[in-house]
Scaffold this active site. Structure first.
Site, short mmCIF file in Angstrom:
data_model
loop_
_atom_site.label_atom_id
_atom_site.label_comp_id
_atom_site.label_asym_id
_atom_site.label_seq_id
_atom_site.Cartn_x
_atom_site.Cartn_y
_atom_site.Cartn_z
N GLY A 10 61.34 76.44 -68.39
CA GLY A 10 60.65 76.37 -69.68
C GLY A 10 59.80 77.62 -69.88
O GLY A 10 59.21 78.13 -68.93
N ARG A 73 68.47 74.88 -67.66
CA ARG A 73 69.69 74.19 -67.19
C ARG A 73 70.66 75.15 -66.52
O ARG A 73 71.84 74.91 -66.47
CB ARG A 73 70.41 73.54 -68.37
CG ARG A 73 69.50 72.67 -69.17
CD ARG A 73 70.19 71.80 -70.15
NE ARG A 73 69.19 71.15 -70.97
CZ ARG A 73 68.49 70.11 -70.60
NH1 ARG A 73 68.71 69.54 -69.44
NH2 ARG A 73 67.56 69.59 -71.39
N GLY A 74 70.14 76.29 -66.06
CA GLY A 74 71.08 77.33 -65.65
C GLY A 74 71.14 77.62 -64.17
O GLY A 74 71.37 78.76 -63.79
N ASP A 115 59.00 75.93 -60.49
CA ASP A 115 59.52 75.52 -59.17
C ASP A 115 61.04 75.52 -59.12
O ASP A 115 61.62 75.90 -58.11
CB ASP A 115 58.92 74.18 -58.73
CG ASP A 115 59.43 73.01 -59.54
OD1 ASP A 115 59.78 73.22 -60.72
OD2 ASP A 115 59.50 71.90 -58.99
N THR A 137 54.39 78.61 -65.02
CA THR A 137 54.60 77.30 -65.65
C THR A 137 53.30 76.88 -66.32
O THR A 137 52.21 77.08 -65.77
CB THR A 137 55.02 76.19 -64.66
OG1 THR A 137 54.89 74.93 -65.32
CG2 THR A 137 54.19 76.15 -63.40
N ASP A 139 52.55 73.97 -66.53
CA ASP A 139 52.15 72.74 -65.82
C ASP A 139 51.15 72.99 -64.68
O ASP A 139 50.51 72.05 -64.22
CB ASP A 139 53.38 72.05 -65.23
CG ASP A 139 54.44 71.73 -66.27
OD1 ASP A 139 54.07 71.55 -67.45
OD2 ASP A 139 55.63 71.68 -65.93
N ASP A 141 51.71 73.43 -61.61
CA ASP A 141 52.00 72.53 -60.49
C ASP A 141 52.62 73.24 -59.28
O ASP A 141 53.33 72.62 -58.50
CB ASP A 141 52.90 71.37 -60.96
CG ASP A 141 54.24 71.86 -61.52
OD1 ASP A 141 54.43 73.08 -61.64
OD2 ASP A 141 55.09 71.00 -61.81
N ARG A 174 39.92 54.73 -85.63
CA ARG A 174 41.14 54.46 -84.86
C ARG A 174 41.03 54.93 -83.40
O ARG A 174 40.21 55.78 -83.08
CB ARG A 174 42.31 55.23 -85.47
CG ARG A 174 42.90 54.56 -86.67
CD ARG A 174 43.97 55.45 -87.25
NE ARG A 174 44.61 54.80 -88.37
CZ ARG A 174 45.23 55.43 -89.35
NH1 ARG A 174 45.30 56.75 -89.35
NH2 ARG A 174 45.81 54.76 -90.32
N ARG A 183 54.66 67.50 -66.71
CA ARG A 183 55.60 66.84 -65.80
C ARG A 183 54.86 65.85 -64.90
O ARG A 183 54.12 65.02 -65.40
CB ARG A 183 56.38 67.87 -64.98
CG ARG A 183 57.45 68.52 -65.80
CD ARG A 183 58.47 69.18 -64.94
NE ARG A 183 57.82 69.95 -63.90
CZ ARG A 183 58.46 70.54 -62.92
NH1 ARG A 183 59.76 70.44 -62.83
NH2 ARG A 183 57.81 71.24 -62.02
#
Ligand code: F6P
Length: 360
Positions: A10, A73-74, A115, A137, A139, A141, A174, A183
């Protein structure tokens, strides 16, 4: 010396600054640089490898996204190939990566990624490719670096968005439940939730009891302002059930996508408190936009340090921030496990002291 650089996984604000720094630092050493488009995909397609020089990276430091493109996805180790009849097969193309690198006369690959990308880099290094990793990232992480670039920009984006929710939450009395990325780690939710003064922050590291969150919010409505902001990390886990919410099955070569927990939390809180609730997912906004100065500086330092490591022949390493310095750590160590928020993290402890609920 000829180096290749790619960006995988990402995107994160700061990627372009890393590419620029690596290209300029390499050029000043008299080296050549090529960029591989969309992770490793570019190696398998015509026009997927492009020469990079100072002119190519001019004016990109402040830009979000990545000029090289990316994919999550690679992996060349599990590459999805579609046959003419539409059948999708997952094949190992890692040997082709090594062959392509040889035919391109690439001496070293600078792999910029999270990662997944760094694990691929580590596996390619084990097969003999000379690789240097740069951690990225939103994230945050990755265990081996104190922080990844992109994280603080994502926290800023999320904090700005949550700031805007306060007025509409108050106007309608509200409960607003905001789902943030990260993640299986709660860094973005913890930092943005605390910075934007949420009433409750739910993170994967602390399975939450929805009854306890509801009790906390009822008390707030009784005692103080009649609205509440609840920040929930996409990977947050209810104490009952102990499973994160997933959106759908993975596509070939990809991983499962997290999502949907905010909607559930909002519905339960409405049932348990009798207060009208709404949920929203901030989503990919957190990955977009210009990197804030902190992330630009980290990216520029990482890009420059990666070229230093290549010059020193320290392949199979990743650059990492160990304040105040940027150092090298073995790639295999860097991807050994993900970095979660520890229970005694100073930010978490401070948030608890100020009365923020974590649902435990
Ligand atoms: O790893 C970065 C990240 O933005 C995660 O926070 C999120 O779960 C995931 O990527 C989303 O991936 P995609 O771009 O495939 O939706």
């Amino acid at each position: 010396m000829r180096i290749a650089i790619n960006t995988g996984g990402g995107d994160a604000p700061g990627l372009n600054a890393v590419v620029r720094a690596a290209v300029l630092a390499a050029e000043r050493r008299g080296w050549e640089v090529v960029g591989i488009r969309r992770g490793y995909d570019g190696l398998f397609h015509p026009g997927g490898v492009v020469p990079l020089d100072g002119a190519a990276v001019r004016g990109v430091t402040h830009l979000g996204g990545t000029m090289l493109g990316t994919t999550n996805r690679g992996s060349p180790f599990s590459f999805a190939v579609t046959d003419p009849d539409g059948t999708v097969r997952v094949v190992d193309r890692s040997d082709e990566v090594l062959e392509r690198m040889r035919s391109l006369r690439v001496d070293c690959l600078v792999a910029v990624g999270g990662d997944g990308t760094l694990r691929i880099a580590s596996e390619l290094a084990a097969k003999g490719l000379r690789v240097i990793g740069v951690p990225k990232t939103i994230d945050n992480d990755l265990e081996a670096t104190s922080v990844t670039f992109g994280f603080h920009t994502a926290v800023q984006t999320a904090t700005d968005a949550i700031d805007k929710l306060h007025s509409t939450a108050a106007a309608h009395q509200r409960i607003m439940v905001v789902e943030l990325m990260g993640r299986h780690a709660g860094w973005i939710a913890l930092f943005a939730g605390f910075a934007s003064t949420a009433e409750a922050i739910l993170i994967p590291e602390i399975p939450f009891d929805i009854e306890k969150v509801a009790r906390h919010i009822r008390r707030r409505y009784d005692e103080g302002p009649e609205f509440a902001i609840v920040v929930v990390a996409e990977g947050a886990i209810p104490a009952k059930g102990r499973k994160p919410s997933y959106l759908d099955d993975p596509r070939p070569g990809g991983s499962k996508r997290l999502g949907g927990v905010a909607k559930r939390v909002a519905r339960h809180l409405e049932e348990l408190t009798g207060r009208e609730s709404r949920s929203l997912v901030l989503g990919h906004l957190q990955r977009g936009g210009r990197p804030i100065a902190f992330d630009r500086l980290l990216s520029l330092r990482f890009g420059s340090a990666a070229v230093d490591l290549a010059a020193e022949g320290r392949f199979g390493c990743m650059v990492a921030l160990d304040p105040p310095v940027v150092k090298a750590v073995p790639l295999s160590e860097a991807v050994a496990r993900i970095k979660m928020v520890p229970p005694d993290h100073e930010v978490l402890v401070a948030a608890r002291r100020l009365g923020i609920a974590f649902g435990d």
